[in-house]
Design an enzyme around this catalytic site. Sequence first.
Site, PDB file in Angstrom:
ATOM      1  N   HIS A   1       0.864  -1.179   0.000  1.00  0.00           N
ATOM      2  CA  HIS A   1       0.000   0.000   0.000  1.00  0.00           C
ATOM      3  C   HIS A   1       0.906   1.237   0.000  1.00  0.00           C
ATOM      4  CE1 HIS A   1       0.892   0.531   4.248  1.00  0.00           C
ATOM      5  NE2 HIS A   1       0.274  -0.595   4.593  1.00  0.00           N
TER       6      HIS A   1
ATOM      7  N   HIS B   1       4.027   1.574   2.360  1.00  0.00           N
ATOM      8  CA  HIS B   1       5.259   0.897   1.948  1.00  0.00           C
ATOM      9  C   HIS B   1       5.949   1.689   0.848  1.00  0.00           C
ATOM     10  CE1 HIS B   1       2.502  -2.593   3.107  1.00  0.00           C
ATOM     11  NE2 HIS B   1       3.415  -2.559   4.065  1.00  0.00           N
TER      12      HIS B   1
ATOM     13  N   CYS C   1       2.798 -11.542  19.363  1.00  0.00           N
ATOM     14  CA  CYS C   1       1.840 -11.031  18.367  1.00  0.00           C
ATOM     15  C   CYS C   1       2.341 -11.448  16.999  1.00  0.00           C
ATOM     16  CB  CYS C   1       1.694  -9.513  18.435  1.00  0.00           C
ATOM     17  SG  CYS C   1       0.738  -8.859  17.029  1.00  0.00           S
TER      18      CYS C   1
ATOM     19  N   CYS D   1       2.830  -8.474  14.509  1.00  0.00           N
ATOM     20  CA  CYS D   1       4.111  -7.772  14.708  1.00  0.00           C
ATOM     21  C   CYS D   1       5.297  -8.719  14.546  1.00  0.00           C
ATOM     22  CB  CYS D   1       4.213  -7.174  16.105  1.00  0.00           C
ATOM     23  SG  CYS D   1       3.034  -5.878  16.478  1.00  0.00           S
TER      24      CYS D   1
ATOM     25  N   CYS E   1      -2.959  -6.989  21.121  1.00  0.00           N
ATOM     26  CA  CYS E   1      -1.807  -6.160  20.759  1.00  0.00           C
ATOM     27  C   CYS E   1      -2.299  -4.737  20.506  1.00  0.00           C
ATOM     28  CB  CYS E   1      -1.159  -6.733  19.492  1.00  0.00           C
ATOM     29  SG  CYS E   1      -0.053  -5.577  18.665  1.00  0.00           S
TER      30      CYS E   1
ATOM     31  N   HIS F   1      -2.128  -4.072  16.560  1.00  0.00           N
ATOM     32  CA  HIS F   1      -3.004  -4.801  15.645  1.00  0.00           C
ATOM     33  C   HIS F   1      -4.439  -4.985  16.156  1.00  0.00           C
ATOM     34  CE1 HIS F   1       0.897  -5.804  13.827  1.00  0.00           C
ATOM     35  NE2 HIS F   1       0.203  -5.916  12.725  1.00  0.00           N
TER      36      HIS F   1
ATOM     37  N   LYS G   1      -3.127   5.163  11.369  1.00  0.00           N
ATOM     38  CA  LYS G   1      -2.048   4.610  10.559  1.00  0.00           C
ATOM     39  C   LYS G   1      -2.683   3.752   9.476  1.00  0.00           C
ATOM     40  CE  LYS G   1       1.990   1.639  10.556  1.00  0.00           C
ATOM     41  NZ  LYS G   1       2.363   0.283  10.881  1.00  0.00           N
TER      42      LYS G   1
ATOM     43  N   LYS H   1      -3.510  -2.363   5.649  1.00  0.00           N
ATOM     44  CA  LYS H   1      -4.440  -3.237   4.939  1.00  0.00           C
ATOM     45  C   LYS H   1      -5.334  -3.966   5.923  1.00  0.00           C
ATOM     46  CE  LYS H   1      -4.478  -5.058   1.249  1.00  0.00           C
ATOM     47  NZ  LYS H   1      -5.308  -5.073   0.057  1.00  0.00           N
TER      48      LYS H   1
END
Length: 529
Positions: free
Chosen positions: A25, A28, A134, A137, A159, A162, A309, A312
Amino acid sequence: MMGSMSDGSSFYITTPIFYVNDVPHIGHAYTEVAADVLARWHRQAGDDTWFLTGTDEHGQKILRTATANGVTPKQWADRLVESAWQPLLKTIDISNDDFIRTTDERHEVNVQLFLQRLFDAGYIYTGEYEGYYCVGCEEYKADSDLVDGTGEYEGQKVCAIHSKPVELLKERNYFFKMSEFSQRLLDLYEENPNFIQPESVRNEIVSFVRRGLTDLSISRQTFDWGVKVPWDESHVVYVWFDALLNYITAAGYGYDDEAFASRWPATHIVGKDIARFHAVIWPAMLMAAGLEVPKQVFGHGWLLVGGEKMSKSKLTGIAPNQITDTFGSDAFRYYFMRAINFGQDGSFSWEDLSARYQAELANGFGNLASRVIAMVTRYFDGVIPDAGVLDAPDQAIRDTEVRVTAAADAAISRLAIHEAIAQVWQLVDELNGYITLQEPWALSKDPANRERLGTVLNTAVRGIGTLAVLLSPVLPVATSKLWTALNGAGAVSDQPIRSAFDWAGGTTVSALEPLFPRIETSETDGSAA
Ligand code: MSP
């Protein structure tokens, strides 16, 4: 490739290697573009530049995604690398010199070599790990990293990044004696304040290490998608320990000492969420192996969508080609590097992108270039006129060219990419103002002003050539079209950037392809893109 200004300094720059569990996305792509602009700038400065990017393919996250899709993890990784991650580099015009995959043999073999050396040196021992993990992560979590779940995860610890449940691990693992390096790391941060940048990331990491480091579990026994521990094949290497080593295995560690000596240490560009791995675990690993620590770790901010943030997994991801299909790769590169202070978070919006495209790229730079080329064609049959006596405004433009070149280069050396572009844009704005005031179209009406007209257009041509050289790292496509129209010598991407104002070109101009075509408004609201 090396310009005449080359001082031969080595500049090795890296991006994080990306997880192949999903497609890229714009978050990145943002990291890639930043590293690419720095790499291109340093190449044009004559530095011995090496730019590495790649993919992170081991670990539980990728294993689970592959299994869920009914293929082996290697098949999954191959598919994603070929269909998504390699094509990303084309979509946004990345000039990487190498692409490493953690499934490459050069990587796997030398991860084992590194680990064996640490084992032989007494930095690895066996122990019992009990704690939370996690998978999103790929990280062991302290209780302070966890929050109470909501909705379907009500009553569970999740987490904080996430918002998904963590897993309780109880395994016999190999440990790296990271705790032994707390003081050496603190000394490093103190002696070299630039080691971690920006300041906000540095402060967070310094206070984290001040609280004292624990040893790190570096192997897993319950699945086998990873590099095997060389002395005990029932374990695979912890995915982060494996992944961090890409920066040296790609540079020749273990198999090409000469390449390794000339490239390492590197400047690491990473998101701030993974700065800790790069500024704590990674230098501790290198210290244990007796290798040099990185030159610098820069933790950039996050791209936010709707204040969060972008990711996806939270369904806020935007694919890079949703932007480039409409605006082109140059505009993508320019927008993210210009609109966000490198090191801080920034919000993406289609409106802002579209407004900057129109005002800054199309009207500011594109229009300037096309007007200047058109006037040389019309008033001098395409022959670039000589300058006569320079008046104050003409000299002022020349002074600005020299000043912004130095200021932009200084900004790049601090990794302040947004500042470098803002400096160069002073020249865009001044040139536009200069042409408005000098009114070459009015001068052209009276043959008595012929020399003055020549001086003005000569000054303007010099200026746009300087812009082509200075903006080439950010706008490689547009500047190369402009360079062609100026009949510049060689490729614009080879022009020495620290003396951009001394660029050499032909005696005539040629037709200029449109740099930033008009975009239909219906396509810029994002719905059609
Ligand atoms: N595989 C690890 C890195 C290993 S490096 C030895 C990893 N991969 S990742 O694919 O999840 O993320 C790669 C980079 O993309 C990280 O630097 C991360 O911060 C960045 N970004 C992911 N989402 C982002 C935004 N929304 N905004 C900016 N950068 C973001 O972590």
